[in-house]
Enzyme design. Structure first.
Site, PDB file in Angstrom:
ATOM      1  N   ASP A  67       0.867  -1.171   0.000  1.00  0.00           N
ATOM      2  CA  ASP A  67       0.000   0.000   0.000  1.00  0.00           C
ATOM      3  C   ASP A  67       0.915   1.235   0.000  1.00  0.00           C
ATOM      4  O   ASP A  67       2.096   1.134   0.338  1.00  0.00           O
ATOM      5  CB  ASP A  67      -0.877  -0.029   1.252  1.00  0.00           C
ATOM      6  CG  ASP A  67      -1.683   1.232   1.445  1.00  0.00           C
ATOM      7  OD1 ASP A  67      -2.367   1.656   0.512  1.00  0.00           O
ATOM      8  OD2 ASP A  67      -1.580   1.813   2.555  1.00  0.00           O
TER       9      ASP A  67
ATOM     10  N   ASP B 228      -0.296   5.110   0.859  1.00  0.00           N
ATOM     11  CA  ASP B 228      -0.632   6.076   1.904  1.00  0.00           C
ATOM     12  C   ASP B 228      -0.713   5.402   3.269  1.00  0.00           C
ATOM     13  O   ASP B 228      -1.475   4.458   3.467  1.00  0.00           O
ATOM     14  CB  ASP B 228      -1.974   6.754   1.595  1.00  0.00           C
ATOM     15  CG  ASP B 228      -1.879   7.674   0.400  1.00  0.00           C
ATOM     16  OD1 ASP B 228      -1.277   8.748   0.534  1.00  0.00           O
ATOM     17  OD2 ASP B 228      -2.374   7.304  -0.682  1.00  0.00           O
TER      18      ASP B 228
ATOM     19  N   ASP C 197      -1.639  -0.716   6.166  1.00  0.00           N
ATOM     20  CA  ASP C 197      -1.773  -0.041   7.461  1.00  0.00           C
ATOM     21  C   ASP C 197      -3.219   0.199   7.842  1.00  0.00           C
ATOM     22  O   ASP C 197      -3.485   0.772   8.887  1.00  0.00           O
ATOM     23  CB  ASP C 197      -1.051   1.319   7.415  1.00  0.00           C
ATOM     24  CG  ASP C 197      -1.843   2.359   6.653  1.00  0.00           C
ATOM     25  OD1 ASP C 197      -2.149   3.424   7.226  1.00  0.00           O
ATOM     26  OD2 ASP C 197      -2.191   2.097   5.490  1.00  0.00           O
TER      27      ASP C 197
END
Length: 236
Positions: free
Chosen positions: A16, A18, A176
């Site tokens: 990922d 961001d 995250d």
């Protein structure tokens, strides 16, 4: 399944963007909190987490307008957000250990990809700015999947796997957010959850296989020196 069993046949790492490679989400949340306060209302962490890792689950512009009971000057809000958020981003460093993990993975012959619910314009520009774009074999963003099919749907991961030419069982995803973990698991990847100040419990609930606080911890556990070829367990 142990980490060693999971990574024994790994051929690719999918990240990922961001909040994972670059913690863009914490300063953005703080910026939106400030904007809400300036309008006399509040933005809770639970509300914000609905949209982390995806593009459509939570729209702070619409939410703020709803709470105020009136339309907003979207351009003015965007300008304020940029003033609070953009300059902070330009001064931010990558998450600790990112560069080392990517370089070591590349040295060991692993394929690398990004799977992000953000746009190519956003992701590619930041990867280029940090000198990382050339390290990745594949970058898949929301532009590459049908509208409404970014995370938590598996489409971005499936697109990355297809472009890399590997199976889900040969890849590890790094996320995250709750929506990101769900996307990776829906694509049948093993998922490492990178905790932040606001996501640790949510990653566990979403089903991340393992959780770490930083890429430095990941490197310490998963990028150990390769085992000698004597039938021992494999590592990255």
């Amino acid at each position: 399944m142990t980490e060693e069993e999971a990574v024994g046949g790994v051929k690719a790492l999918i990240f990922d963007f961001d909040g994972t490679l670059l913690d863009t989400e914490t300063p953005e949340y703080h910026a939106w909190q400030q904007i809400y306060r300036e309008h006399g209302v509040s933005l809770t962490l639970a509300e914000w987490l609905e949209g982390v890792g995806t593009w459509y689950a939570f729209d702070p512009y619409a939410d703020l307008a709803r709470k105020l009971g009136r339309p907003l000057d979207r351009a003015a809000i965007q300008a304020r957000l940029k003033a609070l958020h953009h300059d902070v981003l330009l001064e931010m460093d990558l998450r600790d250990g990112v560069a080392h993990l990517l370089q070591e993975a590349r040295r060991r012959g692993l394929k690398l990809a990004v799977a992000s619910s953000s746009s190519h314009a956003w992701v590619d520009a930041h990867l280029e700015r940090y000198g990382l774009l050339a390290l990745f074999d594949v970058v898949k963003c929301r532009d590459d999947v049908p509208p409404g099919r970014s995370k938590p749907h598996p489409d971005l991961y499936l697109a990355a796997l297809d472009a890399l030419g590997v199976s889900a069982g040969q890849a590890i995803a790094f996320e995250d957010s709750l929506n990101g973990v769900r996307a990776g698991k829906s694509a049948d990847c093993s998922v490492i959850g990178l905790t932040t100040s606001h996501s640790a419990a949510h990653l566990v609930q979403a089903g991340a296989d393992w959780g770490y606080a930083s890429f430095e911890e990941i490197a310490a556990h998963l990028l150990r020196d390769a085992q000698r070829n004597d039938g021992g367990s494999k590592t990255l």
